[in-house]
Design an enzyme around this catalytic site. Structure first.
Site, PDB file in Angstrom:
ATOM      1  N   HIS A 114      -7.506   0.710  -6.145  1.00  0.00           N
ATOM      2  CA  HIS A 114      -7.702  -0.120  -4.948  1.00  0.00           C
ATOM      3  C   HIS A 114      -8.418  -1.417  -5.391  1.00  0.00           C
ATOM      4  CE1 HIS A 114      -7.878  -1.234  -0.896  1.00  0.00           C
ATOM      5  NE2 HIS A 114      -8.752  -0.393  -0.412  1.00  0.00           N
ATOM      6  N   ASP A 129     -17.460   6.808  -0.747  1.00  0.00           N
ATOM      7  CA  ASP A 129     -16.095   6.779  -0.201  1.00  0.00           C
ATOM      8  C   ASP A 129     -15.843   8.165   0.393  1.00  0.00           C
ATOM      9  OD1 ASP A 129     -13.445   6.243   0.398  1.00  0.00           O
ATOM     10  OD2 ASP A 129     -12.736   6.265  -1.684  1.00  0.00           O
ATOM     11  N   GLN A 174     -10.206  -4.066  -2.953  1.00  0.00           N
ATOM     12  CA  GLN A 174     -11.452  -3.565  -2.389  1.00  0.00           C
ATOM     13  C   GLN A 174     -12.638  -3.915  -3.290  1.00  0.00           C
ATOM     14  OE1 GLN A 174     -12.069  -1.638   0.553  1.00  0.00           O
ATOM     15  NE2 GLN A 174     -14.150  -2.194  -0.013  1.00  0.00           N
ATOM     16  N   CYS A 203     -16.347   1.563   1.225  1.00  0.00           N
ATOM     17  CA  CYS A 203     -15.128   0.781   1.447  1.00  0.00           C
ATOM     18  C   CYS A 203     -14.644   0.891   2.889  1.00  0.00           C
ATOM     19  CB  CYS A 203     -14.046   1.221   0.478  1.00  0.00           C
ATOM     20  SG  CYS A 203     -13.743   3.002   0.490  1.00  0.00           S
ATOM     21  N   ARG A 258     -13.147  -8.606   2.398  1.00  0.00           N
ATOM     22  CA  ARG A 258     -11.747  -8.336   2.050  1.00  0.00           C
ATOM     23  C   ARG A 258     -10.894  -9.549   2.422  1.00  0.00           C
ATOM     24  NH1 ARG A 258      -9.995  -3.164   1.817  1.00  0.00           N
ATOM     25  NH2 ARG A 258      -8.098  -4.169   1.059  1.00  0.00           N
ATOM     26  N   ARG A 307       0.879  -1.182   0.000  1.00  0.00           N
ATOM     27  CA  ARG A 307       0.000   0.000   0.000  1.00  0.00           C
ATOM     28  C   ARG A 307       0.906   1.218   0.000  1.00  0.00           C
ATOM     29  NH1 ARG A 307      -5.190   1.553   3.631  1.00  0.00           N
ATOM     30  NH2 ARG A 307      -6.039   0.138   2.071  1.00  0.00           N
TER      31      ARG A 307
HETATM   32  N1   CP Z   1     -11.101  -0.184   2.834  1.00  0.00           N
HETATM   33  C1   CP Z   1      -9.829  -0.213   3.224  1.00  0.00           C
HETATM   34  O1   CP Z   1      -8.920  -0.436   2.430  1.00  0.00           O
HETATM   35  O2   CP Z   1      -9.627   0.004   4.544  1.00  0.00           O
HETATM   36  P1   CP Z   1      -8.208   0.308   5.227  1.00  0.00           P
HETATM   37  O3   CP Z   1      -7.747   1.623   4.672  1.00  0.00           O
HETATM   38  O4   CP Z   1      -8.492   0.363   6.687  1.00  0.00           O
HETATM   39  O5   CP Z   1      -7.261  -0.791   4.871  1.00  0.00           O
HETATM   40  N1  NVA Z   2     -10.139   6.645  -1.208  1.00  0.00           N
HETATM   41  C1  NVA Z   2      -9.735   6.247   0.123  1.00  0.00           C
HETATM   42  C2  NVA Z   2      -9.918   4.768   0.275  1.00  0.00           C
HETATM   43  C3  NVA Z   2      -9.541   4.228   1.637  1.00  0.00           C
HETATM   44  C4  NVA Z   2      -9.705   2.743   1.718  1.00  0.00           C
HETATM   45  C5  NVA Z   2      -8.289   6.646   0.343  1.00  0.00           C
HETATM   46  O1  NVA Z   2      -7.479   6.474  -0.569  1.00  0.00           O
HETATM   47  O2  NVA Z   2      -7.973   7.153   1.422  1.00  0.00           O
END
Ligand code: CP
Ligand code: NVA
Length: 311
Positions: free
Chosen positions: A133, A225, A136, A265, A293, A106
């Site tokens: 993502h 989101d 997700q 998400c 997930r 990530r």
């Molecule tokens: N939805 C999601 O990816 O959650 P986190 O940012 O907590 O991993």
């Molecule tokens: N769009 C959000 C998703 C978090 C899971 C971010 O990137 O922070």
């Protein structure tokens, strides 16, 4: 699926058949995992989990998933590795390939993830970048299939930013036959260049509509989101102002089908993009998404990390 080195960086890296195979394995394994009856198909395998941004779901679901397959995980932050600063992605990829069996990362820059993948002998999985993502949305599709039987023909309305999550929905629309509507202020659409790239590689049924009420009419799924993603904190005040008419509230949900699912998400900013009344309603499936997930990512790593055992 061909078990030679394959990365999971973008949903469009996979054919519809391969994506269905991931969904099918996750559905097969989910009840077994819940009853602690999963076969440990990947004993001794190690998943390196690199995080340059915060996480609840992604970190814990990946670390639990590899343990459920009989393997183990390492949690690594940029303090340890320094990809691109302390050490080039090429060298990091080559070295990690000698120690672990897959990498989940990530981070901010999708190109850095691609470079890491190109220079690794092991599968690299995208756990969120500024661009995408993908895990997700695979978990979300699993959730929709569980609640609606299929995603085919549904109208999915993403209310909010043209961001990593909505771009991944667009990629999913290039592989599965559903209608995707994004509703956002005009400066926050999915960029045209990305849309053109997706269209070269599929035929998504996609529409952008500025008016959230018009977009929500007849929706099977209303998806939200955060308005300010990780890394965009400096834009928070401006975004709060621009997105304020895009809140998912009871009035907006009434425009969708009666049984429309509410999805998010997570993490959610309650009171901003969604009200408590919607996220806590009977139509909300946000915790199912969070659970899925785990089930979808276990299937992804099970299929990508080589094993002689039967899945
Ligand atoms: N939805 C999601 O990816 O959650 P986190 O940012 O907590 O991993
Ligand atoms: N769009 C959000 C998703 C978090 C899971 C971010 O990137 O922070």
């Amino acid at each position: 699926m061909n078990l030679s080195k394959k990365d999971f960086l973008c949903i469009r890296d996979f054919s519809t058949e391969e994506l269905k195979e991931i969904l099918s394995l996750s559905r097969k394994q989910k009840p077994l995992a819940r009853e602690f009856k999963l076969e440990p198909t990947h004993p001794g395998r190690v998943l390196g989990c690199i995080f340059h941004k915060a996480s609840l779901r992604t970190r814990i679901s990946f670390e639990v998933a590899i343990r459920q397959l009989g393997g183990s995980s390492l949690y690594l932050t940029d303090k340890e590795i320094g990809i691109g600063s302390r050490e080039a992605p090429k060298d990091v990829g080559e070295v990690l390939s000698r120690y672990v069996d897959a990498i989940m990362i990530r981070t901010f820059d999708q190109k850095m993830v691609q470079e890491l993948a190109e220079n690794s002998k092991i599968p690299v999985i995208n756990g969120l970048t500024d661009l995408l993502h993908p895990c997700q949305i695979m978990g979300d599709i699993l959730t929709i299939i569980e609640h609606r039987g299929s995603i085919e023909g549904l109208k999915i309305v993403f209310i909010g930013d043209g961001n990593n999550v909505s771009r991944s929905w667009l990629n999913a629309a290039a592989r599965f036959p559903f209608k995707l509507v994004l509703t956002s202020p005009s400066g926050y659409k999915i960029d045209d260049s990305y849309l053109e790239e997706v269209k070269k590689d599929g035929d998504p049924d996609y529409e952008w509509i500025e008016d959230p009420s018009e977009a929500a009419r007849g929706a099977d799924v209303i998806y939200a989101d955060v308005w300010t993603s990780m890394g965009q904190e400096a834009e928070k005040a401006e975004r709060l102002n621009k997105f304020k008419s895009y809140q998912v509230n009871d009035r907006l949900m009434k425009l969708a089908k009666n049984d429309a699912l509410f999805m998010h998400c997570l993490p959610a900013h309650r009171g901003e993009e969604v009200t408590d009344s919607v996220i806590d309603s009977a139509n909300s499936v946000v915790y199912d998404e969070a659970e899925n997930r785990l089930h979808i990512q276990r299937a992804i790593i099970a299929l990508l990390i080589p094993t002689d055992r039967k899945l």
